[in-house]
Scaffold this motif. Sequence first.
Motif, mmCIF file in Angstrom:
data_model
loop_
_atom_site.group_PDB
_atom_site.id
_atom_site.type_symbol
_atom_site.label_atom_id
_atom_site.label_comp_id
_atom_site.label_asym_id
_atom_site.label_seq_id
_atom_site.Cartn_x
_atom_site.Cartn_y
_atom_site.Cartn_z
ATOM 1 N N ALA A 299 0.833 -1.213 0.000
ATOM 2 C CA ALA A 299 0.000 0.000 0.000
ATOM 3 C C ALA A 299 0.863 1.257 0.000
ATOM 4 O O ALA A 299 0.559 2.228 -0.702
ATOM 5 C CB ALA A 299 -0.921 -0.017 1.228
ATOM 6 N N ARG A 300 1.933 1.239 0.782
ATOM 7 C CA ARG A 300 2.831 2.398 0.843
ATOM 8 C C ARG A 300 3.503 2.624 -0.507
ATOM 9 O O ARG A 300 3.641 3.760 -0.972
ATOM 10 C CB ARG A 300 3.888 2.182 1.927
ATOM 11 C CG ARG A 300 4.868 3.343 2.104
ATOM 12 C CD ARG A 300 4.186 4.559 2.684
ATOM 13 N NE ARG A 300 5.085 5.699 2.775
ATOM 14 C CZ ARG A 300 4.727 6.880 3.241
ATOM 15 N NH1 ARG A 300 3.478 7.072 3.664
ATOM 16 N NH2 ARG A 300 5.587 7.879 3.306
ATOM 17 N N GLN A 301 3.943 1.542 -1.140
ATOM 18 C CA GLN A 301 4.580 1.660 -2.441
ATOM 19 C C GLN A 301 3.593 2.146 -3.497
ATOM 20 O O GLN A 301 3.956 2.923 -4.389
ATOM 21 C CB GLN A 301 5.173 0.311 -2.848
ATOM 22 C CG GLN A 301 6.379 -0.095 -2.012
ATOM 23 C CD GLN A 301 6.826 -1.512 -2.285
ATOM 24 O OE1 GLN A 301 6.058 -2.339 -2.787
ATOM 25 N NE2 GLN A 301 8.075 -1.822 -1.958
ATOM 26 N N ALA A 302 2.337 1.702 -3.393
ATOM 27 C CA ALA A 302 1.312 2.163 -4.331
ATOM 28 C C ALA A 302 1.123 3.676 -4.211
ATOM 29 O O ALA A 302 1.001 4.389 -5.223
ATOM 30 C CB ALA A 302 -0.003 1.442 -4.069
ATOM 31 N N TYR A 303 1.097 4.163 -2.968
ATOM 32 C CA TYR A 303 0.981 5.612 -2.745
ATOM 33 C C TYR A 303 2.173 6.352 -3.347
ATOM 34 O O TYR A 303 2.007 7.383 -4.018
ATOM 35 C CB TYR A 303 0.878 5.904 -1.247
ATOM 36 C CG TYR A 303 1.172 7.338 -0.878
ATOM 37 C CD1 TYR A 303 0.274 8.359 -1.211
ATOM 38 C CD2 TYR A 303 2.356 7.688 -0.223
ATOM 39 C CE1 TYR A 303 0.548 9.686 -0.897
ATOM 40 C CE2 TYR A 303 2.623 9.006 0.095
ATOM 41 C CZ TYR A 303 1.724 10.001 -0.240
ATOM 42 O OH TYR A 303 2.006 11.310 0.064
ATOM 43 N N ASN A 304 3.372 5.823 -3.132
ATOM 44 C CA ASN A 304 4.574 6.473 -3.661
ATOM 45 C C ASN A 304 4.588 6.481 -5.189
ATOM 46 O O ASN A 304 4.981 7.467 -5.818
ATOM 47 C CB ASN A 304 5.826 5.783 -3.114
ATOM 48 C CG ASN A 304 6.072 6.113 -1.653
ATOM 49 O OD1 ASN A 304 5.699 7.178 -1.179
ATOM 50 N ND2 ASN A 304 6.697 5.201 -0.933
ATOM 51 N N LEU A 305 4.162 5.363 -5.789
ATOM 52 C CA LEU A 305 4.124 5.294 -7.250
ATOM 53 C C LEU A 305 3.112 6.285 -7.816
ATOM 54 O O LEU A 305 3.384 6.975 -8.807
ATOM 55 C CB LEU A 305 3.789 3.874 -7.702
ATOM 56 C CG LEU A 305 4.909 2.843 -7.551
ATOM 57 C CD1 LEU A 305 4.381 1.433 -7.776
ATOM 58 C CD2 LEU A 305 6.056 3.138 -8.506
ATOM 59 N N LEU A 306 1.936 6.358 -7.197
ATOM 60 C CA LEU A 306 0.905 7.295 -7.659
ATOM 61 C C LEU A 306 1.309 8.743 -7.385
ATOM 62 O O LEU A 306 0.764 9.666 -7.994
ATOM 63 C CB LEU A 306 -0.434 6.977 -6.999
ATOM 64 C CG LEU A 306 -1.116 5.700 -7.497
ATOM 65 C CD1 LEU A 306 -2.311 5.342 -6.616
ATOM 66 C CD2 LEU A 306 -1.565 5.845 -8.948
ATOM 67 N N SER A 307 2.257 8.929 -6.477
ATOM 68 C CA SER A 307 2.778 10.273 -6.200
ATOM 69 C C SER A 307 3.866 10.670 -7.190
ATOM 70 O O SER A 307 4.389 11.784 -7.122
ATOM 71 C CB SER A 307 3.328 10.342 -4.764
ATOM 72 O OG SER A 307 2.294 10.109 -3.822
ATOM 73 N N GLY A 308 4.235 9.723 -8.080
ATOM 74 C CA GLY A 308 5.229 10.028 -9.104
ATOM 75 C C GLY A 308 6.637 9.588 -8.772
ATOM 76 O O GLY A 308 7.581 9.906 -9.499
ATOM 77 N N ARG A 309 6.807 8.856 -7.663
ATOM 78 C CA ARG A 309 8.148 8.424 -7.276
ATOM 79 C C ARG A 309 8.424 7.002 -7.764
ATOM 80 O O ARG A 309 7.532 6.307 -8.245
ATOM 81 C CB ARG A 309 8.304 8.522 -5.754
ATOM 82 C CG ARG A 309 8.278 9.966 -5.258
ATOM 83 C CD ARG A 309 8.614 10.057 -3.781
ATOM 84 N NE ARG A 309 7.510 9.635 -2.935
ATOM 85 C CZ ARG A 309 6.504 10.419 -2.565
ATOM 86 N NH1 ARG A 309 6.447 11.672 -2.995
ATOM 87 N NH2 ARG A 309 5.546 9.979 -1.784
ATOM 88 N N SER A 310 9.678 6.564 -7.607
ATOM 89 C CA SER A 310 10.119 5.251 -8.081
ATOM 90 C C SER A 310 10.259 4.289 -6.908
ATOM 91 O O SER A 310 10.586 4.690 -5.791
ATOM 92 C CB SER A 310 11.459 5.377 -8.807
ATOM 93 O OG SER A 310 11.354 6.273 -9.901
#
Length: 343
Positions: free
Chosen positions: A197-208
Amino acid sequence: MNKNKADRVQEDLEKWLKREQRFQKIFSRPLADNRSFLKEKLKYYDTIKSKYGNVATREESATLRLMKEDRGAIERQLYPNAIVRLAFRITLKIRNEINSQKEQRQNQANLQELRSVVHRLGLPENAFSERHLRQERDIPPFTYQVGENEQMTFNWDLSQEQDGAYKFNGYTATLNIEGEPQRTQRFPLDGTDEITARQAYNLLSGRSVHIGTERDRHWVKLDLNDKDRDGNHKVKRFYANYNYSLKDQLAKIPINSLTNSGQMKMVEGALRNGDRIKIQLTGGEFLSIEANPQHRSIDCYREGRKIPFSQVTKARSKRNKKHRVHGRLGKGTQGIYQKRVIR
């Protein structure tokens, strides 16, 4: 698994009707006189009653009442003798109780398995409850606040196996940022490249994010400006041969208070997870940084505004230059304590 509102009891009865029509084409004898077939029909009716009896809508309850009348007629046809019919009902009740207890144990095991997946995704156990096993439609999404103006929503993709157990096929994550367009992405749970879930948030925030198995570790990033036919953002992947070393890029930044390898590993781990973290430079200034494998760099922010990476690394270059002294080495043990003789 989500469906439009409909009469689920009617849908299951229509499935049986189609099955009955197929059988009728195969066998010459009318099915209405076939005892084996009628017994199977009774079992099917009992399965529907057990499945929807406690969660039926008003419309479904009306269909269940009509089904009950038809079931009673079939039971009287099979067992015209009242005593035999009573014995059948007692036997059926005992068998249903045994099956019910077995089903409860299976449901609890299935629920625990689903909750373990939710926990593995980094979400609390209440993100998925027992009622999800009983509902075949309108499963409520799980929503939580990420920041003051940011909200994440998760919609589950579940399917039912032949044995009745449910399994996660994936989830759809949606990031809502106040004043910005909604961002949505489906993340499959197929055993490969599992995204938390945390990685999904980071990806949707534009990060890698750095994902994969030991042999196939690589960076992924969503292209927020390009989508496929299913409405998902296209995924950019950067493998080992792309030659991006997060450790080497971190070494260029004069980070303060990283006194041991454990602290550096924590910083690396957070960046690989896609987090934007706050660091303090040796001069006392605070910056936020995030990994940028696409440009083989690290993105740096001062009070929310992006600054050039070269501007941050220049501080370390100046510091190294300041301590560089021209001259020959004096006598002494070679190493850090060996002094230079200034001419």
